[in-house]
Design a protein around this motif. Structure first.
Motif, PDB file in Angstrom:
ATOM      1  N   THR A 151     -69.947   6.995  -6.329  1.00 22.03           N
ATOM      2  CA  THR A 151     -71.405   7.086  -7.040  1.00 22.03           C
ATOM      3  C   THR A 151     -72.647   6.531  -6.590  1.00 22.03           C
ATOM      4  O   THR A 151     -72.542   5.407  -5.286  1.00 22.03           O
ATOM      5  CB  THR A 151     -71.109   6.833  -8.177  1.00 22.03           C
ATOM      6  OG1 THR A 151     -72.035   6.969  -9.461  1.00 22.03           O
ATOM      7  CG2 THR A 151     -70.889   5.131  -8.440  1.00 22.03           C
ATOM      8  N   GLY A 152     -73.412   7.895  -6.270  1.00 18.97           N
ATOM      9  CA  GLY A 152     -74.841   7.255  -6.100  1.00 18.97           C
ATOM     10  C   GLY A 152     -74.624   7.394  -4.670  1.00 18.97           C
ATOM     11  O   GLY A 152     -75.636   6.951  -3.163  1.00 18.97           O
ATOM     12  N   GLY A 194     -74.817  10.217  -2.969  1.00 19.38           N
ATOM     13  CA  GLY A 194     -75.626  11.793  -2.458  1.00 19.38           C
ATOM     14  C   GLY A 194     -74.247  12.659  -2.281  1.00 19.38           C
ATOM     15  O   GLY A 194     -74.645  13.870  -1.826  1.00 19.38           O
ATOM     16  N   LYS A 195     -73.895  12.355  -3.601  1.00 19.21           N
ATOM     17  CA  LYS A 195     -72.978  14.099  -3.666  1.00 19.21           C
ATOM     18  C   LYS A 195     -73.932  15.466  -4.466  1.00 19.21           C
ATOM     19  O   LYS A 195     -73.762  16.805  -3.705  1.00 19.21           O
ATOM     20  CB  LYS A 195     -71.603  13.896  -4.567  1.00 19.21           C
ATOM     21  CG  LYS A 195     -70.989  13.194  -4.847  1.00 19.21           C
ATOM     22  CD  LYS A 195     -69.751  12.988  -5.126  1.00 19.21           C
ATOM     23  CE  LYS A 195     -70.550  12.350  -5.980  1.00 19.21           C
ATOM     24  NZ  LYS A 195     -70.908  10.656  -6.718  1.00 19.21           N
ATOM     25  N   THR A 196     -75.166  14.597  -5.578  1.00 19.68           N
ATOM     26  CA  THR A 196     -76.170  15.632  -5.925  1.00 19.68           C
ATOM     27  C   THR A 196     -77.342  15.794  -4.844  1.00 19.68           C
ATOM     28  O   THR A 196     -76.869  17.148  -5.035  1.00 19.68           O
ATOM     29  CB  THR A 196     -75.957  15.084  -7.588  1.00 19.68           C
ATOM     30  OG1 THR A 196     -74.946  14.505  -7.820  1.00 19.68           O
ATOM     31  CG2 THR A 196     -77.052  16.322  -8.312  1.00 19.68           C
ATOM     32  N   TYR A 197     -77.229  15.318  -4.625  1.00 18.69           N
ATOM     33  CA  TYR A 197     -78.355  15.439  -3.188  1.00 18.69           C
ATOM     34  C   TYR A 197     -78.135  16.436  -2.329  1.00 18.69           C
ATOM     35  O   TYR A 197     -78.408  17.485  -1.717  1.00 18.69           O
ATOM     36  CB  TYR A 197     -78.558  14.383  -3.023  1.00 18.69           C
ATOM     37  CG  TYR A 197     -79.411  14.387  -1.443  1.00 18.69           C
ATOM     38  CD1 TYR A 197     -81.071  14.004  -2.083  1.00 18.69           C
ATOM     39  CD2 TYR A 197     -79.285  14.139  -0.273  1.00 18.69           C
ATOM     40  CE1 TYR A 197     -81.874  13.976  -0.784  1.00 18.69           C
ATOM     41  CE2 TYR A 197     -80.459  14.383   0.962  1.00 18.69           C
ATOM     42  CZ  TYR A 197     -81.195  14.477   0.373  1.00 18.69           C
ATOM     43  OH  TYR A 197     -82.670  13.976   1.157  1.00 18.69           O
ATOM     44  N   GLU A 211     -82.840  17.365  -4.663  1.00 21.09           N
ATOM     45  CA  GLU A 211     -83.945  16.969  -4.686  1.00 21.09           C
ATOM     46  C   GLU A 211     -85.109  18.291  -5.574  1.00 21.09           C
ATOM     47  O   GLU A 211     -85.861  17.679  -6.946  1.00 21.09           O
ATOM     48  CB  GLU A 211     -83.940  15.809  -5.203  1.00 21.09           C
ATOM     49  CG  GLU A 211     -83.485  14.709  -4.373  1.00 21.09           C
ATOM     50  CD  GLU A 211     -83.748  13.262  -4.679  1.00 21.09           C
ATOM     51  OE1 GLU A 211     -83.388  12.556  -4.994  1.00 21.09           O
ATOM     52  OE2 GLU A 211     -84.789  13.183  -3.067  1.00 21.09           O
ATOM     53  N   ASN A 231     -76.347   4.244  -9.545  1.00 23.93           N
ATOM     54  CA  ASN A 231     -77.353   5.542  -9.552  1.00 23.93           C
ATOM     55  C   ASN A 231     -78.513   5.654  -9.873  1.00 23.93           C
ATOM     56  O   ASN A 231     -77.970   5.767 -11.919  1.00 23.93           O
ATOM     57  CB  ASN A 231     -76.603   6.450  -9.260  1.00 23.93           C
ATOM     58  CG  ASN A 231     -77.148   7.766  -8.443  1.00 23.93           C
ATOM     59  OD1 ASN A 231     -78.565   7.425  -8.626  1.00 23.93           O
ATOM     60  ND2 ASN A 231     -76.459   8.803  -8.545  1.00 23.93           N
ATOM     61  N   SER A 264     -76.951   9.182 -12.546  1.00 26.34           N
ATOM     62  CA  SER A 264     -75.426   9.760 -12.327  1.00 26.34           C
ATOM     63  C   SER A 264     -75.225  10.240 -12.717  1.00 26.34           C
ATOM     64  O   SER A 264     -74.819  10.512 -13.812  1.00 26.34           O
ATOM     65  CB  SER A 264     -74.479   8.320 -12.282  1.00 26.34           C
ATOM     66  OG  SER A 264     -73.431   8.018 -12.053  1.00 26.34           O
ATOM     67  N   ASN A 265     -74.006  11.604 -12.664  1.00 21.83           N
ATOM     68  CA  ASN A 265     -73.582  12.392 -13.437  1.00 21.83           C
ATOM     69  C   ASN A 265     -71.598  11.691 -13.794  1.00 21.83           C
ATOM     70  O   ASN A 265     -71.099  11.297 -13.007  1.00 21.83           O
ATOM     71  CB  ASN A 265     -72.672  13.687 -12.679  1.00 21.83           C
ATOM     72  CG  ASN A 265     -74.202  14.818 -11.491  1.00 21.83           C
ATOM     73  OD1 ASN A 265     -74.429  14.609 -12.132  1.00 21.83           O
ATOM     74  ND2 ASN A 265     -73.794  15.255 -10.868  1.00 21.83           N
TER      75      ASN A 265
HETATM   76  N1  LIG Z   1     -78.563  12.248   2.791  1.00 23.50           N
HETATM   77  C1  LIG Z   1     -79.570  11.168   2.328  1.00 23.50           C
HETATM   78  N2  LIG Z   1     -80.616  11.187   2.485  1.00 23.50           N
HETATM   79  C2  LIG Z   1     -81.368  10.796   1.589  1.00 23.50           C
HETATM   80  N3  LIG Z   1     -81.320  10.326   0.112  1.00 23.50           N
HETATM   81  C3  LIG Z   1     -79.933  11.078  -0.382  1.00 23.50           C
HETATM   82  C4  LIG Z   1     -79.062  11.011   0.718  1.00 23.50           C
HETATM   83  N4  LIG Z   1     -78.366  11.192  -0.840  1.00 23.50           N
HETATM   84  C5  LIG Z   1     -78.675  10.460  -1.111  1.00 23.50           C
HETATM   85  N5  LIG Z   1     -79.708  10.154  -1.508  1.00 23.50           N
HETATM   86  C6  LIG Z   1     -80.598   9.413  -2.426  1.00 23.50           C
HETATM   87  O1  LIG Z   1     -79.685   8.689  -3.525  1.00 23.50           O
HETATM   88  C7  LIG Z   1     -79.918   8.467  -4.210  1.00 23.50           C
HETATM   89  C8  LIG Z   1     -78.738   9.117  -4.917  1.00 23.50           C
HETATM   90  O2  LIG Z   1     -77.739  10.434  -4.439  1.00 23.50           O
HETATM   91  P1  LIG Z   1     -77.171  11.443  -6.045  1.00 23.50           P
HETATM   92  O3  LIG Z   1     -76.955  11.344  -7.215  1.00 23.50           O
HETATM   93  O4  LIG Z   1     -77.029  12.754  -5.089  1.00 23.50           O
HETATM   94  O5  LIG Z   1     -75.715  10.748  -5.821  1.00 23.50           O
HETATM   95  P2  LIG Z   1     -74.467  11.467  -6.450  1.00 23.50           P
HETATM   96  O6  LIG Z   1     -73.249  10.462  -5.229  1.00 23.50           O
HETATM   97  O7  LIG Z   1     -74.433  11.842  -7.070  1.00 23.50           O
HETATM   98  O8  LIG Z   1     -74.259  10.055  -7.971  1.00 23.50           O
HETATM   99  P3  LIG Z   1     -73.207   9.656  -9.415  1.00 23.50           P
HETATM  100  O9  LIG Z   1     -71.999  10.465  -8.582  1.00 23.50           O
HETATM  101  O10 LIG Z   1     -73.708   9.160  -9.330  1.00 23.50           O
HETATM  102  O11 LIG Z   1     -73.848  11.049  -9.775  1.00 23.50           O
HETATM  103  C9  LIG Z   1     -79.982   9.296  -4.837  1.00 23.50           C
HETATM  104  O12 LIG Z   1     -81.465   9.203  -5.122  1.00 23.50           O
HETATM  105  C10 LIG Z   1     -80.961  10.708  -3.767  1.00 23.50           C
HETATM  106  O13 LIG Z   1     -81.959  10.830  -3.428  1.00 23.50           O
END
Ligand SMILES: Nc1ncnc2c1ncn2[C@@H]1O[C@H](COP(=O)(O)OP(=O)(O)OP(=O)(O)O)[C@@H](O)[C@H]1O
Length: 859
Positions: free
Chosen positions: A133-134, A136-139, A144, A258, A261-262
């Motif tokens: 989690t956190g 950057g999967k959704t990123y 964004e 996060n 968080s999804n």
């Molecule tokens: N490659 C990257 N460059 C810059 N910022 C990033 C990158 N990857 C992630 N982030 C930042 O990290 C934070 C968390 O990213 P994100 O929500 O995509 O995580 P996630 O893996 O989807 O988490 P979750 O599983 O909890 O949903 C966001 O604020 C995002 O802007």
């Protein structure tokens, strides 16, 4: 083929089978056109792309080291940790590695674009993002923002909008005829919901509005979602709106790791139908599909701060990801049974893992030390997934006429169904189907009775199973609770263990410090011991010297005593001697005085005598002189007369004179001889006396000189003796002082040494105590460690058992439930169809009979 329309065209799937064909079907279809391409028999590995995000603000604040390094040239990721209590250095190779500096556009171009092209070629492609989690999967998947005001992509736009845009760009550039449909679902707590069917106005999302959809199998292994809504789109902007709507409806929450968080797995699916013309002028419809999956983050419930409802979510997320891991492991290990059915996610992804789909996994990680454990787990997971082999196949291409025919048939069916429904006049069944079903009907009626009986017994069984299921559910809930409790306990134990470890580290550091101190102390102690030994030797020497000194002093003292006695006796003797000498001297002086007096008297008397004799002599001589003078005078006149009277007489006289003078000379001679004799005698006497006196004086002088010499010698001896005695005494004193100083010094050193020895002994004792404490703490630590390990093992075994039990129970329950639902549904539908058909048949027969009767009124 559908023509693109400007507005979203929605169609709720009436037939699960059709739905499966158009959206989620993954069954291998028979190649009607003979154009299906098949990949290499050995299969194609799932592609794995690793993306490492830059450290976030929290991680930067913590100032922990970055433990992940990415080599984009070698496509290698290395996890490195070098601490006193942990050393990690692991490298992993992937198909593509993107470091923290990689931009969204580059990432898309290098890692995703090729797969989008494959989807356009008619393959089913799946891209899913997996990671903690956190990370950057959704990123990565959504980004964004999508577009800038000038229509250009925002730099943070993710894979989905870029893929959509590319698909449209390519199709437009090819001037292709196509239709595109999208669907957006989420799997939350093992329930599937359609993110696009929810009412836009009802925000925040009303949970009641979410109707869970069933994941079904069509009997040929293809999976479909009953009642899922597909939206036909014609522009990228429409898709962006759909995406935004779907994203709003997703289950998200703020966690410690996060802010957004999804809490669910979301799947965005694009289905394409593209018209193609063969060289022969045959029109074919190519069907490609792109599934874009944003998995919920794997998370450490403690670290993500998930509580109660969130903890349950996290539990469900971890469960489905665990199943995904088990599926990957089973595929990699080629074990016979692959537990796809254990979770909705794996059932849905079945064809993407080990099926005919082209699959790409995007593994996301954080570079910070805080996430190292999860990062390593993601890396291991992704590394294993690399070995999964798929056998991608291009989806079947339909000829336009076949498709149109299919569509017409479907349309006809639908129309008849609609008509029948509207008229409430039965349902429409095509002739051939009616006849075949008619034949089957009888068998079915027979079966029906049997089925009814069976149903009854099954109902009973169902109730039993239901009870069992309820019990199992209760048990599962209890076990889940127990598991959570155990996990909490484990976390606590882990925390305690970590604390203990930290404490242990601190203690170890202290021990190390102490060790170095101890080694220093031991070194100095050794030196000191050597010195102490030297000193002891010296002390012993000093002691022996002191004792010899004391002995010497003793000797000196006794010698002194003896000397003193000697000196005293010598002094008394000396005083006696001196007294005697004095007395003797006095006596001798008296004697000498007496002798001198006697001598003096003698001399005086002698001198008086001699004076007297001399005086007499002088008188006689005077007399003689006078007589001689008178005689001479008397003789002078005769002499003169004689002289004057004769020279003869003169001779006579001369002779006479000579006679007289000779007589006189004789006399004088005689007298002078006498006087001389007397004088000589006197002189002899005097000389004798003088000699005597001289001899006496010489004797006395010699005696005195001797005595004086003797006294001088003895006094010199005495003086020397006294001097030596003094020097000896001063030496002795010096020696004594020296020995006193040495003694004092030695005593001081002895005192110091004693103190040092005491201190070192004290230190040794303290060290021993520290050692004892250390030993006891090590023992305790070991005990705690064993306990923690036992606990861990126990909980792992419990978790494993529980998971296995869960999976089994769930599998059983799911399959029983589905079988049962299918069975009931099919039985119901058959029953209804049969009854309707029978009714219809009956009424038509009745109609016919009536008709026959009207034709043959006689009958
Ligand atoms: N490659 C990257 N460059 C810059 N910022 C990033 C990158 N990857 C992630 N982030 C930042 O990290 C934070 C968390 O990213 P994100 O929500 O995509 O995580 P996630 O893996 O989807 O988490 P979750 O599983 O909890 O949903 C966001 O604020 C995002 O802007």
């Amino acid at each position: 083929m559908d023509t693109p329309k400007s507005n979203h065209q929605r169609r709720r799937s009436s037939s699960p089978f059709l739905m499966s064909q158009t959206l989620w079907s993954s069954t291998e279809k028979t190649c009607r056109s003979g154009l299906t391409r098949s990949n290499d028999e050995k299969g194609v590995n799932v592609k794995v792309v690793l993306r490492c995000r830059p450290p976030n603000e929290d991680e930067m604040k913590m100032k922990g080291p970055l433990v992940i390094s990415c080599d984009e040239l070698k496509q290698e990721v290395t996890a490195t940790l070098n601490t006193s209590n942990k050393q990690i250095n692991k490298a992993f190779l992937f198909d593509k590695v993107c470091g923290p500096s990689s931009q969204q556009k580059d990432f898309y171009d290098q890692s995703v674009a090729p797969l989008v092209n494959e989807a356009l070629e008619g393959y089913t492609c799946t891209i899913f993002a997996y990671g903690q989690t956190g990370t950057g999967k959704t990123y990565t998947m959504e980004g964004e923002a999508i577009k800038e005001k000038n229509g250009e992509f925002h730099k943070n736009a993710g894979v989905i909008p870029r893929a959509v845009q590319e698909i449209f760009d390519i199709l437009e550039s090819q001037k292709a005829e196509y239709t595109m449909k999208v669907a957006y679902i989420e799997i939350y707590n093992e329930e599937i919901t359609d993110l696009l069917s929810l009412d836009e106005e009802s925000k925040p999302i009303d949970e009641k509005q979410r109707k869970p959809l069933a994941l079904m199998e069509d009997g040929k292994g293809a999976v479909f979602i009953r009642g899922l809504e597909e939206v036909t789109v014609s522009t990228a902007d429409e898709i962006y709106k759909i995406l935004e709507k779907g994203s709003v409806n997703k289950h998200t929450a703020e966690t410690l790791l996060n802010k957004q968080s999804n809490r669910s797995h979301s799947i965005f699916s694009i289905t394409l139908h593209v018209k193609e013309c063969t060289h022969e002028g045959l029109e074919l419809i190519k069907c490609g599909k792109l599934n874009l999956v944003d998995l919920a983050g794997s998370e450490n419930i403690l670290r993500s701060g998930a509580k109660e409802g969130r903890a349950r979510e996290a539990g469900e997320i971890n469960k489905s990801l665990l199943t995904l891991g088990r599926v990957i492991n089973a595929l990699v290990d080629h074990s016979g049974h692959v537990p796809y059915r254990d979770s909705k996610l794996t059932r849905f992804l079945r064809d993407s893992l080990g099926g005919k789909t082209k699959t790409c996994i995007i593994a996301t990680v954080s570079p910070s030390i805080q996430c190292l454990e999860e990062t390593l787990s993601t890396l291991e997971y992704a590394n294993r997934a690399k070995q999964i082999k798929n056998r991608p196949e291009v989806n079947q291409k339909l000829t336009k006429s076949a498709l149109i025919k299919d569509l017409y048939v479907e349309m006809d069916c639908l129309k008849q169904e609609l008509h029948a429904t509207r008229e409430k006049n039965g349902i429409y069944i095509p002739q051939d189907r009616f006849l075949s079903e008619e034949a089957a009907h009888k068998a079915i009626v027979g079966k029906l009775k049997f089925t009814e009986l069976d149903l009854e017994s099954k109902n009973k069984k169902l109730i039993e199973v239901q009870d069992l299921y309820d019990n199992q559910r209760q048990l599962t809930a209890d076990l889940t609770e127990q598991l959570e409790r155990t996990q909490r306990e484990l976390k606590k134990a882990e925390q305690a263990f970590n604390d203990l470890e930290a404490q242990n580290r601190r203690v170890k550091e202290m021990i190390q410090e102490k060790d170095s101190l101890v080694s220093d102390v031991i070194k100095s102690e050794k030196e000191m011991t050597d010195k102490a030994l030297e000193l002891r030797d010296e002390v012993e020497n000093a002691e022996s010297e002191i004792s010899s000194l004391f002995a010497k002093i003793e000797k000196g003292n006794s010698r002194e005593e003896r000397n003193r006695i000697l000196v005293q006796s010598f002094r008394s003797k000396l005083s006696q001697q001196l007294e005697i000498l004095k007395r003797k001297t006095a006596i001798s002086v008296t004697k000498q005085e007496q002798q001198l007096n006697v001598i003096l008297e003698d001399t005086q008397s002698f001198l008086a005598n001699k004076r007297r004799a001399t005086d007499e002599l002088k008188v006689q001589l005077q007399k003689l002189k006078d007589k001689y003078n008178s005689d001479i005078q008397n003789l002078a006149v005769p002499v003169q007369d004689l002289h004057e009277n004769s020279q003869l007489a003169f001779s006579k006289v001369n002779s006479e004179i000579s006679k007289h003078s000779s007589a006189f000379t004789d006399l004088v001679g005689k007298i002078s001889a006498d006087v001389n004799a007397i004088l000589n005698g006197l002189q002899g006497n005097i000389r004798e006396l003088e000699v005597k006196i001289n001899a006496f004086v010489r004797q006395e002088q010699q005696y005195q000189t001797r005595r004086y010499h003797e006294i001088q010698i003895s006094s010199e001896v005495l003086l020397n003796f006294f001097k030596t005695l003094n020097t000896y005494i001063s030496k002795l004193r010096l020696m004594d002082e020296k020995s006193q100083t040495i003694n004092n010094q030695q005593l001081f050193t002895l005192e110091d040494k004693f103190e040092e020895l005491a201190a070192s002994e004290e230190r040794q004792l303290i060290e021993k105590v520290a050692e004892l404490i250390l030993a006891s703490s090590t023992k305790k630590k070991r005990l705690v460690q064993t306990a923690v390990n036992d606990l861990r093992e126990c909980s792992t075994i419990k978790t494993r058992n529980l998971n296995a039990e869960f999976s089994d129970i769930q599998g059983c329950a799911n399959s029983a439930y589905e079988e049962w639902t299918n069975y009931i549904e099919s039985t119901e539908s058959h029953h209804i169809e049969d009854s309707t058909r029978l009714e219809f048949w009956k009424s038509s027969l009745a109609g016919n009979i009536d008709c026959w009767l009207s034709w043959f009124p006689m009958i």
